[in-house]
Design an enzyme around this catalytic site. Structure first.
Site, PDB file in Angstrom:
ATOM      1  CG  HIS A 264     132.371  24.080  62.910  1.00 31.24           C
ATOM      2  ND1 HIS A 264     131.111  23.681  62.540  1.00 31.24           N
ATOM      3  CD2 HIS A 264     132.961  22.973  63.436  1.00 31.24           C
ATOM      4  CE1 HIS A 264     130.943  22.398  62.836  1.00 31.24           C
ATOM      5  NE2 HIS A 264     132.062  21.936  63.380  1.00 31.24           N
ATOM      6  CD  GLU A 265     136.681  22.425  63.987  1.00 36.26           C
ATOM      7  OE1 GLU A 265     136.728  21.846  65.087  1.00 36.26           O
ATOM      8  OE2 GLU A 265     136.098  21.947  62.988  1.00 36.26           O
ATOM      9  CG  HIS A 268     133.681  21.458  68.036  1.00 36.50           C
ATOM     10  ND1 HIS A 268     132.661  20.656  68.458  1.00 36.50           N
ATOM     11  CD2 HIS A 268     133.656  21.413  66.674  1.00 36.50           C
ATOM     12  CE1 HIS A 268     132.036  20.143  67.393  1.00 36.50           C
ATOM     13  NE2 HIS A 268     132.618  20.599  66.294  1.00 36.50           N
ATOM     14  CD  GLU A 294     129.302  19.455  64.418  1.00 38.95           C
ATOM     15  OE1 GLU A 294     130.301  19.130  65.111  1.00 38.95           O
ATOM     16  OE2 GLU A 294     129.421  19.983  63.303  1.00 38.95           O
TER      17      GLU A 294
HETATM   18 ZN    ZN Z   1     132.199  20.039  64.319  1.00 38.52          ZN
END
Ligand code: ZN
Length: 502
Positions: A264-265, A268, A294
């Site tokens: 997830h990160e 980003h 996101e």
């Molecule tokens: Zn996030």
């Protein structure tokens, strides 16, 4: 004109330098700082924030913008210079409307509240935070009040992170989504239950971390321009395009926590690392909105990281690392386990289908708090009641209830959760557009290669930073405005197959 642009740029680079200092202090605070540093760190961050605010609101920037806007008629509409002037105007107006005293007072309050949350959550002590949260609820509408002309008190707060979005627009989007999600959750609950016990064995921390790092390196996250550390709540922070850091947290009895948090990160992080280097130090060097940001974390975490194609390649590697735990677990069992749908208490652990219901609960509660129809003291009960009615689950304590998310305890109330759902929706919309352009993406994924997908995202999203408004960017990348259909189709196909639904 050239001279004025140069002057604008160096002034903005000074602002950005101070903002980066704030980010370093914030990163340190949540990773390595001992608790004893909290009060002083709060003061330090408040000073730096005030300085950045003063520099950005310097009337000289206003004069430069006035003149540059007059001259901008000669500039190509689609150029970086025109975008810089537009984005700076937005930031300047926004900052100029918020008094410096308010900024530093709110900042200091946020820092002390965050520090209190780090001990109050494990102690299950909402009462300790209640007076601070009441103060946050004073600050938040004040902040909103600096931006007149909006329909709902939450609109300016939403617009701060998701430009162009409003309570009314989101209400419509959430309604459409809910209409599709509730029956899907219902059908899944009637299907055979998935056994995910294979994920809940003992997995040594170090090996978990190493595997996650290997995967994101192959995704394209650049460790020469980033690093991964541990923190209670995973996050990504960029000090510059050349230094974009991520964090994760590990549970040794649950292999999904660190792994999917890392994927997830990294999404980003790759977004920030992929911004055009020409934007370094300028306000253009940031994501287009929290929803667009996101979309990238959810794309790499879910659409890629929880797909069968991805695990066809990576599962044998994971099995060889954890042969004792997973050696006899089939790919099909593992794939079902990591995609198990079940109404749950914790947003960050939620599956793809129920995740947005968590967001909708928070969005509604924020609205009630800001409308004055829900006092802070009643928040834990209201939280529990909504989880009971929407999810059919109840938290044994506030720790896994109202205290679970850092957002209200380190920021404001209003406009902090919608970006997650916008991100989910956009992840599918972007992915579909990428597949249309490059149909071989699916085959590459099953070979552990992400070159085509990464380059499409970089070309259509990352490199632009804030050059386009979110709606312009979405339009350019996908040929139309934000819409929930691609996401609903994606969920119905994936989970329909997985649960054998009609
Ligand atoms: Zn996030």
């Amino acid at each position: 004109m050239k001279k004025r642009l140069e002057e604008l740029k160096w002034r903005l680079q000074e602002v950005q330098a101070l903002n980066a200092v704030s980010s370093v202090l914030g990163w340190d605070q949540t990773t390595y700082m001992p608790p004893g540093g909290a009060a002083a760190r709060g003061r330090q961050m408040a000073v730096v924030a005030r300085l950045a605010h003063e520099k950005l609101t310097d009337p000289e920037i206003g004069h430069l913008l006035d003149r540059l806007e007059r001259d901008a008629a000669d500039l190509p509409d689609d150029g970086d210079e025109a975008a810089l002037i537009r984005v700076t105007r937005r930031d300047y107006e926004r900052a100029a409307r918020i008094p410096a005293d308010f900024v530093s007072a709110f900042n200091e309050h946020q820092t002390t509240t965050y520090q209190a949350w780090t001990t109050a959550r494990p102690a299950d002590d909402f009462k300790a935070l209640e007076p601070m949260l009441e103060k946050t609820l004073d600050f938040s509408p004040q902040l909103s009040g600096f931006f007149p002309g909006f329909e709902h008190v939450a609109d300016p707060l939403i617009d701060l992170t998701d430009e162009g979005m409003t309570v009314a627009l989101l209400g419509e989007l959430f309604r459409e989504l809910r209409e599709a999600l509730v029956p899907l959750v219902q059908s899944i609950s009637e299907a055979t239950e998935v056994d995910d016990s294979c994920l809940k064995q003992h997995f040594p921390a170090e090996a978990q971390l190493e595997f996650g790092k290997t995967v994101i390196r192959e995704f394209g996250y650049d460790f020469d321009r980033g690093r991964e550390d541990l923190s209670p709540h995973p996050f990504t922070t960029a000090f510059s395009i050349g230094d974009v850091r991520i964090t994760t947290r590990i549970k040794e009895n649950d292999i999904t926590e660190a792994l999917f948090g890392t994927l997830h990160e990294a999404g980003h992080g790759m977004y920030e690392q992929g911004i055009d280097p020409a934007y370094e130090g300028l306000p253009l060097a940031d994501g287009a909105s929290s929803g667009v940001h996101e979309s990238q974390s959810r794309l790499w975490e879910n659409i890629v990281g929880r797909s069968l194609a991805f695990w066809e390649h990576y599962y044998p590697r994971l099995q060889s690392i954890f042969s004792e735990q997973l050696g006899r677990v089939s790919l099909a069992t593992f794939y079902k386990a990591i995609n198990k749908v079940t109404p749950s208490l914790i947003r960050t652990d939620a599956d793809e289908v129920t995740y947005n219901l968590h967001v909708m609960i928070r969005f509604e509660l924020e609205k009630q708090l800001l409308n004055g129809t829900l006092p802070v003291s009643d928040l834990p009960e209201a939280w529990d009641a909504r989880y009971e009615s929407d999810m059919g689950v109840s938290a044994p304590d506030d720790r896994d209830g109202v205290l679970q998310d850092v957002h209200w305890y380190a920021g404001r109330i209003g406009g902090v959760f919608q970006g997650y759902t916008l991100g989910n929706v956009l992840s599918a919309q972007f992915y579909k557009a990428a597949l249309q352009d490059l149909p071989e993406i699916g085959a590459q994924t099953s070979e552990g290669s992400f070159e085509l997908l990464g380059s499409w995202m970089k070309e259509n999203i990352y490199r632009h930073g804030r050059k386009y408004t979110p709606s312009e960017l979405i339009e350019r990348a996908t040929g139309g405005p934000i819409q929930v259909q691609s996401y609903i189709d994606y969920l119905k196909k994936k989970f329909g197959d997985l649960y054998g639904l009609k």
